[in-house]
Write an enzyme that holds these catalytic residues in place. Structure first.
Site, PDB file in Angstrom:
ATOM      1  N   ASP A 193     -10.704 -36.913  22.656  1.00  0.00           N
ATOM      2  CA  ASP A 193     -10.944 -36.638  21.245  1.00  0.00           C
ATOM      3  C   ASP A 193     -10.190 -35.387  20.820  1.00  0.00           C
ATOM      4  O   ASP A 193     -10.229 -34.362  21.502  1.00  0.00           O
ATOM      5  CB  ASP A 193     -12.453 -36.456  21.020  1.00  0.00           C
ATOM      6  CG  ASP A 193     -12.823 -36.250  19.569  1.00  0.00           C
ATOM      7  OD1 ASP A 193     -12.154 -36.831  18.697  1.00  0.00           O
ATOM      8  OD2 ASP A 193     -13.796 -35.513  19.311  1.00  0.00           O
ATOM      9  N   HIS A 194      -9.493 -35.467  19.692  1.00  0.00           N
ATOM     10  CA  HIS A 194      -8.755 -34.330  19.133  1.00  0.00           C
ATOM     11  C   HIS A 194      -7.825 -33.678  20.153  1.00  0.00           C
ATOM     12  O   HIS A 194      -7.834 -32.462  20.328  1.00  0.00           O
ATOM     13  CB  HIS A 194      -9.717 -33.284  18.560  1.00  0.00           C
ATOM     14  CG  HIS A 194     -10.343 -33.701  17.269  1.00  0.00           C
ATOM     15  ND1 HIS A 194      -9.680 -33.707  16.070  1.00  0.00           N
ATOM     16  CD2 HIS A 194     -11.600 -34.158  17.002  1.00  0.00           C
ATOM     17  CE1 HIS A 194     -10.489 -34.138  15.106  1.00  0.00           C
ATOM     18  NE2 HIS A 194     -11.642 -34.423  15.641  1.00  0.00           N
ATOM     19  N   ASP A 199      -4.050 -35.441  17.592  1.00  0.00           N
ATOM     20  CA  ASP A 199      -4.389 -34.909  16.279  1.00  0.00           C
ATOM     21  C   ASP A 199      -3.346 -33.891  15.823  1.00  0.00           C
ATOM     22  O   ASP A 199      -3.390 -32.727  16.203  1.00  0.00           O
ATOM     23  CB  ASP A 199      -5.776 -34.262  16.310  1.00  0.00           C
ATOM     24  CG  ASP A 199      -6.227 -33.791  14.932  1.00  0.00           C
ATOM     25  OD1 ASP A 199      -5.483 -34.018  13.955  1.00  0.00           O
ATOM     26  OD2 ASP A 199      -7.318 -33.200  14.835  1.00  0.00           O
ATOM     27  N   HIS A 259     -14.750 -39.343  11.431  1.00  0.00           N
ATOM     28  CA  HIS A 259     -15.038 -38.084  12.120  1.00  0.00           C
ATOM     29  C   HIS A 259     -16.086 -37.340  11.297  1.00  0.00           C
ATOM     30  O   HIS A 259     -16.182 -37.519  10.090  1.00  0.00           O
ATOM     31  CB  HIS A 259     -13.771 -37.249  12.262  1.00  0.00           C
ATOM     32  CG  HIS A 259     -12.862 -37.727  13.344  1.00  0.00           C
ATOM     33  ND1 HIS A 259     -12.478 -36.935  14.403  1.00  0.00           N
ATOM     34  CD2 HIS A 259     -12.266 -38.924  13.550  1.00  0.00           C
ATOM     35  CE1 HIS A 259     -11.686 -37.623  15.208  1.00  0.00           C
ATOM     36  NE2 HIS A 259     -11.532 -38.836  14.705  1.00  0.00           N
ATOM     37  N   GLY A 260     -16.861 -36.488  11.943  1.00  0.00           N
ATOM     38  CA  GLY A 260     -17.927 -35.812  11.230  1.00  0.00           C
ATOM     39  C   GLY A 260     -19.041 -36.776  10.875  1.00  0.00           C
ATOM     40  O   GLY A 260     -19.570 -36.766   9.765  1.00  0.00           O
ATOM     41  N   GLY A 261     -19.406 -37.641  11.842  1.00  0.00           N
ATOM     42  CA  GLY A 261     -20.401 -38.677  11.575  1.00  0.00           C
ATOM     43  C   GLY A 261     -21.837 -38.195  11.552  1.00  0.00           C
ATOM     44  O   GLY A 261     -22.703 -38.862  10.996  1.00  0.00           O
TER      45      GLY A 261
END
Length: 291
Positions: free
Chosen positions: A81-82, A103, A217-219
């Site tokens: 991730d990222h 990212d 993202h930011g769920g």
């Protein structure tokens, strides 16, 4: 069973459901996610965020994630991730991760496109899926775990400057060949300190341009109703960590509160409490995402 991210998300995209993607910077989190997914018989995604290298390195936690994924009774993708550098993405690929997110969303569009295209070339040659990001996802000052400067929709005069443009997204996906796209429509990394202003119709507008799985993202902190609308409109992968981690912390707090002041505390007991708290939260989240 260990599978690619593309395998999981192509099915979710076709059948219109969401799959939870959970960052797992410790053994308790890995166990909580896998066991919750198995209990509801749902595919799931284990993630290691590059920003969590300060907590545990990919060399340490990666083999644990891969082992649990291989032994799981449900499909599991193991995802970086990222990933902020080529080196980190290549490290994940070599270790056996089945997908990576590169990212470069903070860079210029031209740099993002060129660099992502190269990562796709490398990853696809190894049978590994690739996620990328277009637009800007806000970051809370509370518990984001993502690094970067805190901001919100109120910091921008024109949200068109930070939300994902449907036509640009179409061009980007076509040029890079990515397997899924993280889009910006108002969600926030970390704890919500204010009610989010979500542009859920933007997901549909992007979907009309390209039919690839979309990533939220930011769920954490999104309402159940808005999750369901977002998934209906095209979101397939939901990144979820902050509230899961908070659930583990609250479970420890409750465990301590129920102990008398002179009773000794043992770390293994706190670990079990945290695992149970995270598992319950992850299970609830997966059930919401599946509808």
């Amino acid at each position: 069973m260990l599978v690619t991210l593309k395998e999981i998300l192509d099915t979710a995209n076709k059948e219109k459901y969401g799959v939870g993607a959970f960052n797992t910077p410790n053994l308790e989190a890995v166990k909580a996610v896998i066991e919750a997914a198995e209990e509801v018989n749902s595919p799931v995604i284990l993630q290691h965020a590059e920003v969590h290298e300060s907590l545990i390195s990919i060399e340490e936690i990666g083999p644990v994630m891969l082992d649990y994924a291989r032994r799981a009774s449900v499909p599991v993708a193991v995802h970086l991730d990222h990933g902020a550098t080529f080196e980190m993405c290549v490290k994940a690929i070599r270790q056996g991760f089945t997908s990576v997110m590169y990212d470069a969303s903070s860079k210029s569009y031209e740099e993002n496109l060129a660099e992502t295209k190269e990562i796709v070339r490398i990853a696809h040659a190894a049978g590994v899926s690739v996620e990328a990001e277009i637009g800007h996802i806000f970051t809370s000052e509370v518990g984001s775990g993502e690094g970067g400067q805190a901001d919100s929709s109120e910091d921008y005069e024109d949200l068109e400057d930070v939300y994902t443009d449907p036509k640009v997204a179409k061009e980007f996906v076509k040029a890079t060949g990515i397997d899924c796209l993280a889009i910006a429509f108002g969600t926030v990394h970390g704890m919500y300190v204010k009610k989010p202003k979500l542009d859920l119709a933007r997901i549909t507008a992007i979907k009309e341009q390209i039919d690839v799985p979309f990533v939220m993202h930011g769920g954490s902190g999104v309402s159940e109703e808005n999750y369901k609308i977002a998934i209906k409109n095209g979101i397939c992968k939901i990144n979820y960590f902050t509230y899961m981690s908070k659930a583990g912390g609250e479970a420890i707090k409750e465990y301590i509160a129920n102990k008398s002041i002179d009773t000794p505390l043992f770390f293994d007991q706190l670990s079990v409490a945290a695992y149970a708290g995270m598992k319950a939260d992850v299970k609830q989240a997966i059930q919401i995402f599946r509808g």
